[in-house]
Scaffold this motif. Structure first.
Motif, short mmCIF file in Angstrom:
data_model
loop_
_atom_site.label_atom_id
_atom_site.label_comp_id
_atom_site.label_asym_id
_atom_site.label_seq_id
_atom_site.Cartn_x
_atom_site.Cartn_y
_atom_site.Cartn_z
N GLN A 20 -74.59 28.24 -9.60
CA GLN A 20 -73.29 28.67 -10.10
C GLN A 20 -72.16 28.51 -9.08
O GLN A 20 -70.99 28.53 -9.44
N ARG A 50 -75.14 18.15 -22.01
CA ARG A 50 -73.96 18.43 -21.22
C ARG A 50 -72.71 17.95 -21.93
O ARG A 50 -71.65 18.56 -21.82
N LYS A 56 -70.34 20.18 -23.70
CA LYS A 56 -69.57 21.14 -22.93
C LYS A 56 -68.55 20.46 -22.04
O LYS A 56 -67.87 21.12 -21.26
N SER A 57 -68.43 19.15 -22.12
CA SER A 57 -67.60 18.41 -21.19
C SER A 57 -66.69 17.45 -21.94
O SER A 57 -67.05 16.90 -22.98
N ARG A 76 -64.96 18.69 -15.24
CA ARG A 76 -65.46 18.46 -16.60
C ARG A 76 -64.38 18.60 -17.66
O ARG A 76 -64.51 18.06 -18.76
N SER A 77 -63.32 19.29 -17.34
CA SER A 77 -62.21 19.44 -18.30
C SER A 77 -61.35 18.19 -18.35
O SER A 77 -60.50 18.04 -19.23
N ASP A 95 -65.97 23.01 -13.47
CA ASP A 95 -65.29 23.17 -14.76
C ASP A 95 -64.00 22.35 -14.81
O ASP A 95 -63.66 21.75 -15.83
N LYS A 153 -68.51 26.66 -9.48
CA LYS A 153 -68.33 26.48 -10.92
C LYS A 153 -66.88 26.17 -11.30
O LYS A 153 -66.61 25.37 -12.20
N LYS A 154 -65.94 26.79 -10.59
CA LYS A 154 -64.53 26.55 -10.91
C LYS A 154 -64.17 25.08 -10.71
O LYS A 154 -63.47 24.48 -11.53
N GLU A 173 -69.09 12.19 -15.15
CA GLU A 173 -70.21 12.97 -14.63
C GLU A 173 -71.50 12.17 -14.79
O GLU A 173 -71.74 11.54 -15.81
#
Length: 340
Positions: free
Chosen positions: A124, A9, A12-13, A134-135, A131, A127-128, A142
């Motif tokens: 899913q 993960r 991607k984070s 995670r951004s 995301d 997800k927004k 997390e």
């Protein structure tokens, strides 16, 4: 285990990935993944840390699937006395669109002295929001709680339970315990706790068998151990005892298949147990055990035993009128170490 999921993960984070066992408060905490026991422990640890820092912490719970517009903002609003707040949000994987919009606005300016925990079990939906967290929006962390599937991961989990309690359990006893509770991590944790509370001194194989003799998987591996060691008589006696106490032939054959697969992996493998374990997705103690099981076996015998086990598996699942006899034939074949 979760560590592997966390490292994957992390690519991607942009936010820190924290092990469930090291859970800590942050302005926003995303607890992700399907392993509910680990998620519950992580969230409880966050609450305990906040209470230890300030016993007046105000704890609130919110269901993201049914939250009304404004609920999150209301819970995060400063109280009259300015107590710190913990807001635990469940069902984020089924969140209402209105909650997602409100949570995204909240991330732009998180409330002071507030810890927002978002529990997302997978999928899913939402997800927004995930995301955005995670951004880096909201300054969060997390805690991935991936499903614990591999034997090595379950073994590591159980070993950590005993280690945290300052107790010792033998490798053989640990193997039996993990084998007996393969389907549910919560049941495995409860079994560890029972042994820790009830048993004094070191915990060995006899103790674990005494406590969990009724578990089909435990009986299954006892039968498999005897057969693979060439003890035909013992294997047949154990089989009849297992059947008489309610065990089904299917998990017994499955246990044999699992042990044969491990034997096949280590039979010609060189190197330390740790190295072989890393290469084949096993725990080091499983490598040691498989090597002991493989003593006296030739590669051709293991191959024939695997084929015979596959045929027996078909028979006990409906392909034979007498599944118990099919298992007895398999045990006799295994006791000869697969030699014709």
């Amino acid at each position: 285990m979760p560590a592997r999921a966390a490292s994957t993960r992390a690519t991607k984070s942009k936010i820190p990935q924290v092990e469930w066992s090291a859970a800590r408060p942050a302005p926003v905490v995303l607890v992700s993944g399907p392993e509910e026991l680990l998620a519950e422990r992580a969230i409880r640890a966050i609450r305990d840390a906040l209470v230890a820092a300030d016993p007046s912490v105000e704890v609130s719970d919110l269901d993201a699937s049914s939250a009304a517009p404004g609920d999150l903002v209301t819970l995060a609003s400063p109280s009259l006395f300015g107590e710190p707040r913990l807001i635990r949000v469940t069902s984020v994987e089924r969140l209402a669109e209105s909650f997602q919009a409100e949570a995204l606005r909240y991330l732009e300016a998180p409330a002071d002295d507030t810890t927002l925990v978002l529990r997302h079990a997978g999928g899913q939906r939402g997800k927004k929001l995930l995301d955005a967290v995670r951004s880096g929006a909201g300054g969060g962390i997390e805690i991935p709680c991936a499903e614990v599937k591999r034997d090595a991961d379950r073994s590591a989990f159980a070993a950590a339970e005993f280690r945290a309690a300052g107790r010792r359990i033998s490798p053989g006893a640990l193997r039996i315990l993990v084998s007996a509770f393969q389907a549910d991590l919560a049941e495995l944790a409860a079994a560890c706790r029972q042994l820790i509370v009830d048993v004094t001194g070191d915990i060995g194989e006899t103790t674990v068998r005494t406590y969990y003799a009724g578990r089909m998987e435990t009986d299954a591996f006892a039968v498999a151990d005897a057969a693979l060691a060439g003890r035909r008589g013992d294997a047949l006696v154990l089989l009849r005892h297992a059947i008489s106490t309610g065990a089904d032939p299917v998990p017994i054959v499955a246990a044999i298949a699992a042990k044969l697969r491990a034997m096949a992996k280590v039979l010609d493998a060189h190197g330390s147990a740790a190295q072989v374990a890393s290469d084949h997705g096993l725990a080091p103690w499983q490598v040691d055990r498989a090597r002991r099981d493989a003593q006296g076996w030739r590669p051709e015998g293991v191959g024939r035993a695997i084929v015979m086990t596959a045929r027996t598996d078909e028979r006990v699942k409906g392909g034979a009128r007498d599944p118990e006899f099919a298992v007895e034939r398999l045990l006799t074949f295994l006791a000869s170490r697969g030699e014709p």
